[in-house]
Design an enzyme around this catalytic site. Structure first.
Site, PDB file in Angstrom:
ATOM      1  N   GLU A  30       0.895  -0.980   0.162  1.00 37.11           N
ATOM      2  CA  GLU A  30       0.354   0.313   0.395  1.00 37.11           C
ATOM      3  C   GLU A  30       0.910   1.800   0.163  1.00 37.11           C
ATOM      4  OE1 GLU A  30      -3.587   2.317   1.869  1.00 37.11           O
ATOM      5  OE2 GLU A  30      -2.597   0.230   3.455  1.00 37.11           O
TER       6      GLU A  30
ATOM      7  N   ASP B 273      -0.886  -5.120   3.202  1.00 36.24           N
ATOM      8  CA  ASP B 273      -0.675  -3.333   3.333  1.00 36.24           C
ATOM      9  C   ASP B 273      -0.679  -3.727   5.237  1.00 36.24           C
ATOM     10  OD1 ASP B 273      -3.858  -1.987   4.466  1.00 36.24           O
ATOM     11  OD2 ASP B 273      -2.421  -1.487   4.612  1.00 36.24           O
TER      12      ASP B 273
ATOM     13  N   ILE C 207      -0.966  -1.913   7.765  1.00 34.76           N
ATOM     14  CA  ILE C 207      -1.598  -1.754   8.712  1.00 34.76           C
ATOM     15  C   ILE C 207      -2.777  -0.482   8.284  1.00 34.76           C
ATOM     16  CG2 ILE C 207      -2.388  -0.128  10.746  1.00 34.76           C
ATOM     17  CD1 ILE C 207       0.789   1.000  10.985  1.00 34.76           C
ATOM     18  N   ASP C 208      -3.716  -2.205   8.162  1.00 30.26           N
ATOM     19  CA  ASP C 208      -4.791  -2.295   7.196  1.00 30.26           C
ATOM     20  C   ASP C 208      -5.822  -0.707   8.822  1.00 30.26           C
ATOM     21  OD1 ASP C 208      -7.911  -3.045   6.249  1.00 30.26           O
ATOM     22  OD2 ASP C 208      -6.988  -1.777   5.173  1.00 30.26           O
TER      23      ASP C 208
ATOM     24  N   THR D   7      -5.874   2.243   9.788  1.00 33.79           N
ATOM     25  CA  THR D   7      -4.720   2.869  10.061  1.00 33.79           C
ATOM     26  C   THR D   7      -5.598   4.249  10.644  1.00 33.79           C
ATOM     27  OG1 THR D   7      -3.290   3.250   8.017  1.00 33.79           O
ATOM     28  CG2 THR D   7      -3.644   4.626   9.381  1.00 33.79           C
TER      29      THR D   7
ATOM     30  N   ASP E  28      -5.795  -4.176   1.117  1.00 31.24           N
ATOM     31  CA  ASP E  28      -7.481  -4.220   2.167  1.00 31.24           C
ATOM     32  C   ASP E  28      -7.877  -5.725   2.208  1.00 31.24           C
ATOM     33  OD1 ASP E  28      -7.842  -0.811   1.004  1.00 31.24           O
ATOM     34  OD2 ASP E  28      -7.066  -1.694   2.750  1.00 31.24           O
TER      35      ASP E  28
END
Ligand code: LIP
Length: 264
Positions: free
Chosen positions: A70, A85, A87-88, A90, A212
């Site tokens: 990402e 990802d 940190i999905d 955030t 995601d």
């Protein structure tokens, strides 16, 4: 070619390490260092640091693999590609809410064969291998089946742009009278794992990107759920829809009547 289960083991090891780093380094209020598609679409320094750590570990063990992340975009070429990802969820990470996750999937020749979603604040590592089932730790997961639309607990989410949110709000207002209730966790990866674990009956959202839903999507399908888009299309940013067969079709047909794939 490496077996799916070996990719899952490796992805889980890396996702755990990234999660530990994030927990150890997360300040009380992580600083936003950049915004992306809108002023509320934020990036923290730890999003980047986690992705850098994940990329470094992948390079160490599989230097020839491609990576799509990402924050860092696409690097490398090859039959094997890691979808990352860091940190999905955030915004949840910034606010200190419990639904943020490190999400890592592995694709071979364009097919997702391994997926890991480490919902770090909950200490929950969801994993799946193609044909190998979906797991939460050592517990095998199966999504809820036989739930009628009127009794369905449905998770959903909203984008970062006003025009998108306006339509999503309209669609949700029309969906609400037809379902049991709605939940908004704030992470597509965690939402898809919630479908797999039977914590919700369905999930739909317009907007999630490949990073995601790649890993969480495999966890959900290996738990028996159907994953797709509208009108027979595959899952994608236009629409991510996930539920057990039967409910998937019912929710799809309800949504189709509201023309959800538009923005103001
Ligand atoms: C998030 C998605 C979530 C969506 C949020 C956001 P991010 O991803 O996982 O489903 O509702 O608006 O897009 O931006 O935290 O990686």
């Amino acid at each position: 070619m490496t077996a799916p289960a070996e990719f899952t083991r490796l992805a889980a090891e890396i996702a755990r390490e990234a999660g530990e780093m994030l927990l150890a380094k997360r300040p009380a209020r992580p600083e936003v260092v950049q915004t992306k598609s809108s002023p509320t679409d934020v990036v923290t320094a730890l999003d980047r640091a986690a992705e850098e750590l994940i990329r470094a570990r992948v390079r160490e063990v599989r230097p020839d693999d491609a990576i799509l992340g990402e924050e860092g975009g696409a690097t490398g070429e090859g039959a094997v590609r890691w979808i990352v990802d860091p940190i999905d969820g955030t915004v949840n990470f910034v606010y200190g809410l419990p639904d943020w996750a490190v999400s890592i999937a592995v694709e071979v020749d364009g097919e997702i064969v391994a997926g890991v979603v480490n919902v770090v604040p909950r200490g929950e590592v969801f994993s799946a291998s193609l044909g190998g089932g979906a797991w939460l730790g050592g517990e095998r997961l199966r999504c809820n089946t036989g739930v009628p639309l009127s009794g369905a607990l449905v998770a959903t989410g909203f984008g970062y742009q006003v025009g998108r949110r306006t339509v999503q709000g309209e669609v949700l207002a029309k969906v609400l009278p037809h379902v049991r209730d709605v939940r908004r966790a704030g992470s597509a990866a965690a939402d898809l794992c919630a479908v797999a674990a039977g914590r919700v009956d369905a999930y739909y959202e317009r907007g999630p990107q490949y990073w995601d839903y790649a890993a969480g999507g495999l966890v959900a399908t290996e738990a028996g759920a159907r994953l797709g888009g509208m009108r027979g299309r595959p899952v994608g940013p236009d629409m991510t829809l996930c539920a057990a067969p039967g409910l998937f079709e019912e929710l799809h047909d309800l949504l189709a009547g509201f023309d959800p794939e538009r923005d103001e």
